[in-house]
Design a protein around this motif. Sequence first.
Motif, PDB file in Angstrom:
ATOM      1  N   HIS A   1      34.020  45.292  40.646  1.00 41.84           N
ATOM      2  CA  HIS A   1      34.074  46.473  41.526  1.00 41.84           C
ATOM      3  C   HIS A   1      35.327  46.439  42.398  1.00 41.84           C
ATOM      4  CE1 HIS A   1      32.522  49.811  43.912  1.00 41.84           C
ATOM      5  NE2 HIS A   1      32.829  49.116  45.012  1.00 41.84           N
ATOM      6  N   VAL A   2      35.651  45.273  42.962  1.00 41.59           N
ATOM      7  CA  VAL A   2      36.833  45.147  43.815  1.00 41.59           C
ATOM      8  C   VAL A   2      38.098  45.232  42.971  1.00 41.59           C
ATOM      9  CG1 VAL A   2      38.075  43.626  45.398  1.00 41.59           C
ATOM     10  CG2 VAL A   2      35.592  43.829  45.563  1.00 41.59           C
ATOM     11  N   ALA A   3      38.046  44.670  41.769  1.00 37.92           N
ATOM     12  CA  ALA A   3      39.206  44.758  40.876  1.00 37.92           C
ATOM     13  C   ALA A   3      39.533  46.217  40.581  1.00 37.92           C
ATOM     14  CB  ALA A   3      38.927  43.999  39.582  1.00 37.92           C
ATOM     15  N   ASP A   4      38.508  47.016  40.294  1.00 41.19           N
ATOM     16  CA  ASP A   4      38.729  48.443  40.038  1.00 41.19           C
ATOM     17  C   ASP A   4      39.267  49.132  41.290  1.00 41.19           C
ATOM     18  OD1 ASP A   4      37.735  48.030  37.518  1.00 41.19           O
ATOM     19  OD2 ASP A   4      35.702  48.731  38.000  1.00 41.19           O
ATOM     20  N   LEU A   5      38.756  48.717  42.457  1.00 38.82           N
ATOM     21  CA  LEU A   5      39.170  49.326  43.712  1.00 38.82           C
ATOM     22  C   LEU A   5      40.656  49.065  43.981  1.00 38.82           C
ATOM     23  CD1 LEU A   5      37.948  50.857  46.192  1.00 38.82           C
ATOM     24  CD2 LEU A   5      37.694  48.629  47.286  1.00 38.82           C
ATOM     25  N   LEU A   6      41.109  47.833  43.673  1.00 34.31           N
ATOM     26  CA  LEU A   6      42.498  47.448  43.918  1.00 34.31           C
ATOM     27  C   LEU A   6      43.400  47.750  42.726  1.00 34.31           C
ATOM     28  CD1 LEU A   6      42.018  43.995  45.703  1.00 34.31           C
ATOM     29  CD2 LEU A   6      42.405  46.222  46.744  1.00 34.31           C
ATOM     30  N   ASP A   7      42.787  48.248  41.651  1.00 35.26           N
ATOM     31  CA  ASP A   7      43.531  48.563  40.428  1.00 35.26           C
ATOM     32  C   ASP A   7      44.233  47.332  39.868  1.00 35.26           C
ATOM     33  OD1 ASP A   7      44.380  50.172  38.378  1.00 35.26           O
ATOM     34  OD2 ASP A   7      46.190  50.850  39.424  1.00 35.26           O
ATOM     35  N   VAL A   8      43.453  46.223  39.817  1.00 32.53           N
ATOM     36  CA  VAL A   8      43.946  44.976  39.229  1.00 32.53           C
ATOM     37  C   VAL A   8      42.863  44.465  38.286  1.00 32.53           C
ATOM     38  CG1 VAL A   8      45.377  44.387  41.220  1.00 32.53           C
ATOM     39  CG2 VAL A   8      43.007  43.583  41.114  1.00 32.53           C
ATOM     40  N   SER A   9      43.160  43.384  37.581  1.00 32.90           N
ATOM     41  CA  SER A   9      42.184  42.816  36.662  1.00 32.90           C
ATOM     42  C   SER A   9      41.280  41.808  37.378  1.00 32.90           C
ATOM     43  CB  SER A   9      42.896  42.106  35.506  1.00 32.90           C
ATOM     44  OG  SER A   9      43.610  40.978  36.007  1.00 32.90           O
ATOM     45  N   LYS A  10      40.134  41.472  36.763  1.00 31.62           N
ATOM     46  CA  LYS A  10      39.252  40.442  37.308  1.00 31.62           C
ATOM     47  C   LYS A  10      40.001  39.121  37.404  1.00 31.62           C
ATOM     48  CE  LYS A  10      35.039  39.985  35.906  1.00 31.62           C
ATOM     49  NZ  LYS A  10      33.847  39.866  35.032  1.00 31.62           N
ATOM     50  N   PHE A  11      40.880  38.847  36.402  1.00 35.59           N
ATOM     51  CA  PHE A  11      41.653  37.608  36.409  1.00 35.59           C
ATOM     52  C   PHE A  11      42.518  37.535  37.668  1.00 35.59           C
ATOM     53  CE2 PHE A  11      45.681  35.456  35.534  1.00 35.59           C
ATOM     54  CZ  PHE A  11      45.224  34.188  35.193  1.00 35.59           C
ATOM     55  N   THR A  12      43.078  38.695  38.071  1.00 31.82           N
ATOM     56  CA  THR A  12      43.921  38.734  39.269  1.00 31.82           C
ATOM     57  C   THR A  12      43.096  38.415  40.508  1.00 31.82           C
ATOM     58  OG1 THR A  12      45.364  40.397  38.258  1.00 31.82           O
ATOM     59  CG2 THR A  12      45.448  40.173  40.665  1.00 31.82           C
ATOM     60  N   ILE A  13      41.891  38.929  40.558  1.00 34.89           N
ATOM     61  CA  ILE A  13      41.010  38.637  41.698  1.00 34.89           C
ATOM     62  C   ILE A  13      40.754  37.137  41.795  1.00 34.89           C
ATOM     63  CG2 ILE A  13      38.724  38.992  42.709  1.00 34.89           C
ATOM     64  CD1 ILE A  13      40.433  41.462  42.867  1.00 34.89           C
ATOM     65  N   TYR A  14      40.409  36.522  40.677  1.00 40.32           N
ATOM     66  CA  TYR A  14      40.156  35.071  40.680  1.00 40.32           C
ATOM     67  C   TYR A  14      41.428  34.302  41.050  1.00 40.32           C
ATOM     68  CZ  TYR A  14      35.625  35.901  38.489  1.00 40.32           C
ATOM     69  OH  TYR A  14      34.347  36.311  38.235  1.00 40.32           O
ATOM     70  N   ASN A  15      42.559  34.802  40.576  1.00 39.28           N
ATOM     71  CA  ASN A  15      43.829  34.172  40.897  1.00 39.28           C
ATOM     72  C   ASN A  15      44.120  34.260  42.394  1.00 39.28           C
ATOM     73  OD1 ASN A  15      46.335  32.883  40.283  1.00 39.28           O
ATOM     74  ND2 ASN A  15      47.362  34.878  40.377  1.00 39.28           N
ATOM     75  N   TYR A  16      43.826  35.424  42.994  1.00 42.08           N
ATOM     76  CA  TYR A  16      44.006  35.589  44.435  1.00 42.08           C
ATOM     77  C   TYR A  16      43.100  34.635  45.216  1.00 42.08           C
ATOM     78  CZ  TYR A  16      46.775  39.907  43.874  1.00 42.08           C
ATOM     79  OH  TYR A  16      47.749  40.830  43.571  1.00 42.08           O
ATOM     80  N   LEU A  17      41.876  34.457  44.719  1.00 43.80           N
ATOM     81  CA  LEU A  17      40.934  33.581  45.398  1.00 43.80           C
ATOM     82  C   LEU A  17      41.404  32.129  45.391  1.00 43.80           C
ATOM     83  CD1 LEU A  17      37.522  35.062  44.160  1.00 43.80           C
ATOM     84  CD2 LEU A  17      38.421  35.076  46.517  1.00 43.80           C
TER      85      LEU A  17
END
Length: 217
Positions: A195-211
Amino acid sequence: MKKTHPILASYIPVVEGLARTFGEHCEVVLHDLTDDISSSIIAIHNGHVSGRQIGSPVTNLALQSLRSAKVSEQAFDLNYRNDTIRGKQIKSSSIYIKDEQGEVIGSLCINLDMTHLSMAQAVIGSMIAIQDKRDEEKAEESFAPTVGDLMEQMIDDCLKRTAKPIALMQKEDKIQFIHQLDEMGLFLIKGAVQHVADLLDVSKFTIYNYLDKKTPQ
């Protein structure tokens, strides 16, 4: 037997009416101050509050107040604390009754036993006390009807703290935003990462990478 002044006699039903209106913890007393104040009480209801009865004397405080009333235009003493009844918290009011010439002939006194009310107030105060969470930088508790609503509320709260709309976020802003959401526990919710990935227009992988990255200082 001494005859009661007609003006004072007219107050006798008032004594009972007030006492019955405010209940058993409210003592209402009528004093006749025209003659012998050593037995001034001519009407009393709920006398158990002070332990007095018809024929009991006026109080020392009433004597002092009476003297003040006689030498001034004072009509009443309201809502004063009365410590003369040991072990009880009493709020008292005295209303002075005057004759046609303006002379004080009596007083109508109301003594409210607040002991039980004070105890109840302490209990209620303890029950309704809340801790101010603002200093702890925690969001106010939200009661969302659905998990989707819960996620939106948490994201909106985080955006308020960030004070920057998603459209204007740079990479560093997004990393900080992601970490704040993580600290809030958002990613414990199934589907929140996507849901956050879609909100930020990035991939799930990017979210995990940011974390995995440290929060920008």
